[in-house]
Design a protein around this motif. Sequence first.
Motif, PDB file in Angstrom:
ATOM      1  N   THR A 111       0.799  -1.228   0.000  1.00  0.00           N
ATOM      2  CA  THR A 111       0.000   0.000   0.000  1.00  0.00           C
ATOM      3  C   THR A 111       0.830   1.276   0.000  1.00  0.00           C
ATOM      4  O   THR A 111       0.344   2.320  -0.407  1.00  0.00           O
ATOM      5  CB  THR A 111      -0.939   0.022   1.221  1.00  0.00           C
ATOM      6  N   SER A 112       2.037   1.240   0.441  1.00  0.00           N
ATOM      7  CA  SER A 112       2.831   2.473   0.514  1.00  0.00           C
ATOM      8  C   SER A 112       3.476   2.856  -0.817  1.00  0.00           C
ATOM      9  O   SER A 112       4.109   3.905  -0.923  1.00  0.00           O
ATOM     10  CB  SER A 112       3.920   2.327   1.583  1.00  0.00           C
ATOM     11  N   MET A 113       3.325   2.022  -1.837  1.00  0.00           N
ATOM     12  CA  MET A 113       4.056   2.212  -3.088  1.00  0.00           C
ATOM     13  C   MET A 113       3.354   3.199  -4.030  1.00  0.00           C
ATOM     14  O   MET A 113       2.181   3.041  -4.341  1.00  0.00           O
ATOM     15  CB  MET A 113       4.221   0.870  -3.812  1.00  0.00           C
ATOM     16  N   PRO A 114       4.068   4.225  -4.526  1.00  0.00           N
ATOM     17  CA  PRO A 114       3.516   5.072  -5.587  1.00  0.00           C
ATOM     18  C   PRO A 114       3.448   4.298  -6.905  1.00  0.00           C
ATOM     19  O   PRO A 114       3.983   3.185  -7.023  1.00  0.00           O
ATOM     20  CB  PRO A 114       4.520   6.227  -5.681  1.00  0.00           C
ATOM     21  N   ILE A 115       2.827   4.883  -7.905  1.00  0.00           N
ATOM     22  CA  ILE A 115       2.668   4.185  -9.180  1.00  0.00           C
ATOM     23  C   ILE A 115       4.026   3.927  -9.830  1.00  0.00           C
ATOM     24  O   ILE A 115       4.297   2.830 -10.309  1.00  0.00           O
ATOM     25  CB  ILE A 115       1.750   4.997 -10.118  1.00  0.00           C
ATOM     26  N   ARG A 116       4.888   4.911  -9.858  1.00  0.00           N
ATOM     27  CA  ARG A 116       6.235   4.731 -10.394  1.00  0.00           C
ATOM     28  C   ARG A 116       7.184   4.574  -9.207  1.00  0.00           C
ATOM     29  O   ARG A 116       7.441   5.523  -8.471  1.00  0.00           O
ATOM     30  CB  ARG A 116       6.626   5.939 -11.255  1.00  0.00           C
ATOM     31  N   HIS A 117       7.715   3.347  -9.010  1.00  0.00           N
ATOM     32  CA  HIS A 117       8.382   3.037  -7.740  1.00  0.00           C
ATOM     33  C   HIS A 117       9.884   3.235  -7.749  1.00  0.00           C
ATOM     34  O   HIS A 117      10.506   3.323  -6.699  1.00  0.00           O
ATOM     35  CB  HIS A 117       8.060   1.599  -7.319  1.00  0.00           C
ATOM     36  N   GLY A 118      10.548   3.264  -8.911  1.00  0.00           N
ATOM     37  CA  GLY A 118      11.963   3.583  -8.981  1.00  0.00           C
ATOM     38  C   GLY A 118      12.910   2.489  -8.522  1.00  0.00           C
ATOM     39  O   GLY A 118      14.096   2.761  -8.301  1.00  0.00           O
ATOM     40  N   LEU A 119      12.443   1.239  -8.405  1.00  0.00           N
ATOM     41  CA  LEU A 119      13.285   0.150  -7.923  1.00  0.00           C
ATOM     42  C   LEU A 119      13.424  -0.929  -8.988  1.00  0.00           C
ATOM     43  O   LEU A 119      12.619  -1.025  -9.911  1.00  0.00           O
ATOM     44  CB  LEU A 119      12.702  -0.471  -6.655  1.00  0.00           C
ATOM     45  N   THR A 120      14.454  -1.754  -8.847  1.00  0.00           N
ATOM     46  CA  THR A 120      14.573  -2.956  -9.663  1.00  0.00           C
ATOM     47  C   THR A 120      13.761  -4.068  -9.016  1.00  0.00           C
ATOM     48  O   THR A 120      13.342  -3.971  -7.849  1.00  0.00           O
ATOM     49  CB  THR A 120      16.031  -3.399  -9.789  1.00  0.00           C
ATOM     50  N   LEU A 121      13.561  -5.163  -9.739  1.00  0.00           N
ATOM     51  CA  LEU A 121      12.811  -6.277  -9.183  1.00  0.00           C
ATOM     52  C   LEU A 121      13.535  -6.876  -7.978  1.00  0.00           C
ATOM     53  O   LEU A 121      12.909  -7.282  -6.988  1.00  0.00           O
ATOM     54  CB  LEU A 121      12.585  -7.345 -10.258  1.00  0.00           C
ATOM     55  N   GLY A 122      14.859  -6.920  -8.029  1.00  0.00           N
ATOM     56  CA  GLY A 122      15.629  -7.419  -6.890  1.00  0.00           C
ATOM     57  C   GLY A 122      15.481  -6.537  -5.670  1.00  0.00           C
ATOM     58  O   GLY A 122      15.376  -7.033  -4.538  1.00  0.00           O
ATOM     59  N   GLU A 123      15.463  -5.231  -5.873  1.00  0.00           N
ATOM     60  CA  GLU A 123      15.264  -4.315  -4.749  1.00  0.00           C
ATOM     61  C   GLU A 123      13.855  -4.444  -4.184  1.00  0.00           C
ATOM     62  O   GLU A 123      13.657  -4.372  -2.965  1.00  0.00           O
ATOM     63  CB  GLU A 123      15.539  -2.885  -5.210  1.00  0.00           C
ATOM     64  N   LEU A 124      12.863  -4.629  -5.071  1.00  0.00           N
ATOM     65  CA  LEU A 124      11.502  -4.843  -4.594  1.00  0.00           C
ATOM     66  C   LEU A 124      11.419  -6.116  -3.749  1.00  0.00           C
ATOM     67  O   LEU A 124      10.769  -6.134  -2.701  1.00  0.00           O
ATOM     68  CB  LEU A 124      10.545  -4.945  -5.781  1.00  0.00           C
ATOM     69  N   ALA A 125      12.073  -7.178  -4.189  1.00  0.00           N
ATOM     70  CA  ALA A 125      12.053  -8.422  -3.425  1.00  0.00           C
ATOM     71  C   ALA A 125      12.645  -8.212  -2.034  1.00  0.00           C
ATOM     72  O   ALA A 125      12.102  -8.697  -1.026  1.00  0.00           O
ATOM     73  CB  ALA A 125      12.825  -9.503  -4.172  1.00  0.00           C
ATOM     74  N   THR A 126      13.745  -7.479  -1.962  1.00  0.00           N
ATOM     75  CA  THR A 126      14.393  -7.206  -0.684  1.00  0.00           C
ATOM     76  C   THR A 126      13.484  -6.381   0.219  1.00  0.00           C
ATOM     77  O   THR A 126      13.361  -6.642   1.419  1.00  0.00           O
ATOM     78  CB  THR A 126      15.719  -6.467  -0.918  1.00  0.00           C
ATOM     79  N   LEU A 127      12.814  -5.373  -0.379  1.00  0.00           N
ATOM     80  CA  LEU A 127      11.898  -4.528   0.396  1.00  0.00           C
ATOM     81  C   LEU A 127      10.698  -5.330   0.886  1.00  0.00           C
ATOM     82  O   LEU A 127      10.323  -5.241   2.069  1.00  0.00           O
ATOM     83  CB  LEU A 127      11.445  -3.349  -0.466  1.00  0.00           C
ATOM     84  N   PHE A 128      10.080  -6.123   0.017  1.00  0.00           N
ATOM     85  CA  PHE A 128       8.933  -6.930   0.439  1.00  0.00           C
ATOM     86  C   PHE A 128       9.331  -7.851   1.588  1.00  0.00           C
ATOM     87  O   PHE A 128       8.603  -7.991   2.578  1.00  0.00           O
ATOM     88  CB  PHE A 128       8.416  -7.781  -0.723  1.00  0.00           C
ATOM     89  N   ASN A 129      10.475  -8.483   1.449  1.00  0.00           N
ATOM     90  CA  ASN A 129      10.922  -9.438   2.470  1.00  0.00           C
ATOM     91  C   ASN A 129      11.162  -8.744   3.800  1.00  0.00           C
ATOM     92  O   ASN A 129      10.839  -9.292   4.864  1.00  0.00           O
ATOM     93  CB  ASN A 129      12.195 -10.131   1.997  1.00  0.00           C
ATOM     94  N   GLY A 130      11.708  -7.525   3.734  1.00  0.00           N
ATOM     95  CA  GLY A 130      12.018  -6.811   4.963  1.00  0.00           C
ATOM     96  C   GLY A 130      10.817  -6.146   5.588  1.00  0.00           C
ATOM     97  O   GLY A 130      10.562  -6.296   6.802  1.00  0.00           O
ATOM     98  N   GLU A 131      10.036  -5.411   4.802  1.00  0.00           N
ATOM     99  CA  GLU A 131       8.929  -4.630   5.355  1.00  0.00           C
ATOM    100  C   GLU A 131       7.730  -5.499   5.716  1.00  0.00           C
ATOM    101  O   GLU A 131       7.030  -5.216   6.693  1.00  0.00           O
ATOM    102  CB  GLU A 131       8.503  -3.550   4.350  1.00  0.00           C
ATOM    103  N   LEU A 132       7.484  -6.541   4.962  1.00  0.00           N
ATOM    104  CA  LEU A 132       6.322  -7.395   5.213  1.00  0.00           C
ATOM    105  C   LEU A 132       6.692  -8.658   5.982  1.00  0.00           C
ATOM    106  O   LEU A 132       5.841  -9.510   6.221  1.00  0.00           O
ATOM    107  CB  LEU A 132       5.634  -7.753   3.891  1.00  0.00           C
ATOM    108  N   ARG A 133       7.979  -8.775   6.335  1.00  0.00           N
ATOM    109  CA  ARG A 133       8.473  -9.897   7.142  1.00  0.00           C
ATOM    110  C   ARG A 133       8.041 -11.241   6.543  1.00  0.00           C
ATOM    111  O   ARG A 133       7.486 -12.101   7.224  1.00  0.00           O
ATOM    112  CB  ARG A 133       8.010  -9.767   8.587  1.00  0.00           C
ATOM    113  N   LEU A 134       8.332 -11.401   5.273  1.00  0.00           N
ATOM    114  CA  LEU A 134       7.950 -12.636   4.596  1.00  0.00           C
ATOM    115  C   LEU A 134       8.778 -13.823   5.063  1.00  0.00           C
ATOM    116  O   LEU A 134       8.335 -14.964   4.983  1.00  0.00           O
ATOM    117  CB  LEU A 134       8.102 -12.471   3.077  1.00  0.00           C
ATOM    118  N   GLY A 135       9.993 -13.568   5.492  1.00  0.00           N
ATOM    119  CA  GLY A 135      10.831 -14.655   5.995  1.00  0.00           C
ATOM    120  C   GLY A 135      11.438 -15.515   4.909  1.00  0.00           C
ATOM    121  O   GLY A 135      11.880 -16.643   5.184  1.00  0.00           O
TER     122      GLY A 135
END
Length: 799
Positions: A588-612
Motif C-alpha cells: 500500500t505504501s508504493m507510488p505508481i512509479r516506484h523507482g526500484l529494480t525487481l531485486g530491490e523490490l524483493a528485498t523490500l517486500f521481504n524486509g517490510e512485510l516480514r515474509l521470511g
Amino acid sequence: MPTTRPRRSSLAAVLTIATTLAVTLGSGSALGQTRRTGQLAGMDLDRLARIDAVVAEAVAAHDLPGAVVLIGRGDTIVWQKAYGQRAVTPTREAMTTDTIFDLASLTKVIATAPAIMQLVEEGRLRLSDPVVTYLPEFTGGGRERVTIRDLLTHMSGLPPDLDLRTAWTGRETAIRMAASEPLQGPPGQRFVYSDINFVLVAEIVARVRRQPFETVVRDRVLAPLGMHDTTFLPPASWRPRTAPTDATTPRGTVHDPTARRMGGVAGHAGVFGTAADLARFCRMMLGGGALGTARVLAPLSVARMTSPATPATEPNVRGLGWDLDSVYSANRGDLLPLGSYGHTGFTGTSVWIDPVSRVFVIFLSNRLHPDGAGNVTPLRAKIATIAAAAITDPPAREVLASVWPRPTSAASGAAVAAAPSARASVSTGVDVLRAQQFAPLKDLRVGLLTNHTGRARDGAATIDLLATAPGVKLIALFSPEHGIRGILDAAVPSTVDERTQLPIYSLYGATERPTPAMLDGLDAIVIDLQDVGTRFYTYMTTMAYVMEAAAPRRIKVFVLDRPNPIGGTQVEGPALDTSARSFNGYITSMPIRHGLTLGELATLFNGELRLGADLTVVKMQGWRREAWFDETGLTWVNPSPNLRRLYEAELYPGLGAFERTNISVGRGTDAPFEHIGAPWIDGGRLAADLNARAIPGVRFYPESFTPASSIFANELCQGVFIVITDRRALRPVRVGVEMASALRRLFPDQFDIDKAASLFGSLDGLARIKSGEDGAVIAASWADAEARWTALSAKYLLY
C-alpha cells in the motif's frame, strides 16, 4: 494451451532448396562442400531450418497468415522459402516465393533515401541545406531551421503523420499540409519517427529532378538493379500474386492511408515488391552501391547512410533513412551486432543487413490480412537471431568493434566523443550467475519463474542455461501473466515446455500463487523477469506470492536482477489505498512509479512485510540508477504484448492507470500506450486543451485510430497521440491525470472515471479530478507519499 511441435523440414529438403539457389546465383563451386557439411556460404543450414518452427508457431497463433523469408550472405541466397497462406479470404491461396507485397515503410530506404543521396552525390543539394531552399512554402514556426538531414533522421520536430480526419486527397494537398504542419519541438533535438519527413524528401527529389518521383525511382534505382517486380502503382496483371492486406484495402492498392490519398505514390510508403528483388537491393548495399555493372550509389554514400547521423545525446541511433539502434530495431534480433542496419514496414515487412558478416535477412508478410490484428514483431526478431546463429565463420571481435564509426553531430557532421560502443554495458543477474558457473545453485533442485524476457546478453534463454548448467537440477518452470513466451493477454494455462519437457506451472490462470504440489521437491526457485517500473504491473506480485509460498517450506529464492527500464531515480504518484490492494498492487505504501529494480523490490517486500524468505538477489554489474534502458547496452525484449517499445514503457505509468475506464489506450493498435481515444472524444478539442496546459516533457496532437481488439474494437476512435519532447522532464503519472482531468472537463457525461480506482489506486486522487482541481496541484499532493516511499526504500537500494 499446450505448445504443439510444428513439422520441421528435413535437412535433405533444405539442401535441395539451397543447392538450387546457389546454382541460380553462380555459386556452384561450393556445392560439393554443401552436400557434405550441410553448410552454404558459411551458414549452417540445419540451424536455419529452425525458421520453419517459429514461423509455423506464429501462423498457428494467427499472428500472420503467411510469409516469405529470404536469407543471404554476400551474393549467395542461402535460404528462401514461402510459408502459410497468401490469402485466407475470400478464398485460400498458398504463399509463394514470388508473392508481391506492399512494402510499406521499406519505401523510405529502397526508394526515397537512395534518390535523395544521388542528388547529394551530384552536388545538386547538401544534407545541411534547409528544406525551405527547395520547398519555399515550408517556412514559419521554426521550419526554416529544418534541414534535409533532419528529415532523413526523423529529427525535424514534425509529428508522425498528416491529419486524416478530413476528407482530403491529392499529392499537392498533402504537400501543402505537410509544409504547414506545426513543429512539435525544435529541429535536431528529439527523434520522432515521422512519415511527413519522407513525404517532403520525395517532393524535394521530384522538384529538383523536375520529374515525377515514381519515375525517378524507377529509372535511377529499380531498373538499374534489375528489380523488375518492384514498383509504385503495380499494374492489374500483378494482382493475382499480390498479397492482400486488410479487408478494406483492395488488393494491389497501398494500405497506408496517407499514401493512398496521395494517389499511391509517396516518399514514406507505396512501393510493392518481392523478396528476390529486395535481395538484389541488399546485395547492392553490401557491394558499396553497385550490383554487377550497375552502380546506383557511391561507396561513401552507402557508408554515410548507414553510419550514425543522430546526435550523441539522442538514444535512438539512426542513419540517413536507415535504422541502426533505436526503439524500432527489434527486427535486428538478439545477435546481429551494432553496425548492422535495417528497416521495417507497417504491413509486416522488414530488411536487416550486417556489413561485417555480409548477411542480410528479408522478412515479408501481410500480417494485416484479413482483420488487421496480426503482430510479427517478435517473429522478425527470432528469424534474425536464427540467421545470426547460423553463421559458422563470424568475423573477429576486433573487426566487429571497428565497424561503427563514432557518431557525428547532426548540426556539423563533426565527430563527437561518445560512441555507441562506449555506452554502458550492463550484465544482468543471469549474466553474473553464468559467470559464476551457477555455483550458488549447485546440487539444488530448482524451479524457475521466467518468461521470454529471461535472457542473457548473448540471447541465451535462462531456461536453457539452467537446464544445461552442471550440478543444477532444473525440475519445474513457472510462468507469470502473458505466459512463458509473453504473448498471451488472457488466462495462462499450465503446459509442458517443448524444448526441455519440463512442466510449466501457470501463476496467472487457475491460481495466482504456487500450490504445494507445484513446489514439491524444490530446494530453490530462481526468478528472472523484466519488470517495467510500474506498481500495477503484475510480475512483482507474482514474485511476492512465490516468496510467500517458499518461505514456510524453506525453499531458497534467487532473484536475477534486471534494470528498471524507466530509470531508478524517479518516484511518482499517489500511494495505493488499502482498499485497492490486489494482484495489481501488492503493497500500500508504493507510488505508481516506484523507482526500484525487481531485486530491490524483493528485498523490500521481504524486509517490510516480514515474509521470511531465504532470499538472494544476484545483482547486476554496470547499471546506474539514472540509466534508461536504452543506455544499458541490453537488447529490448517486449515485457508483454502491449509494451513493444521503451517509449511505451515511459508513458505506461500514466496511461495504464486509467485504462480500465471507457477509453482506449491503444491496445489493438500498433502504438499501445502512446495514444488515447474513444468514439465520443473530439481529438482536436482534447489536444488543444492539453497543449494549453504546457505539461513538461510532452506535446499532443489529434488523431483517429481503429483498435483491432480490446475496448472499442473495430470502432473509429478520436483522441490524441503523445509526443515525448523531453523524457527527463516527463512525469507520466501527471500526464495521465492531466488527460483524465481534460476528459472530465470536456466530456463529463461520457467519461466514466470511477473505473480507474483499481489501478490508479487513490480514491482521494479521483475525487480531486472529479472536482476539477488543477492537474499540477493534484500531482503536488503526492509529495508526502513519494517522500515516504523514497525514505522507506532507501535502505533496500542495491545500486
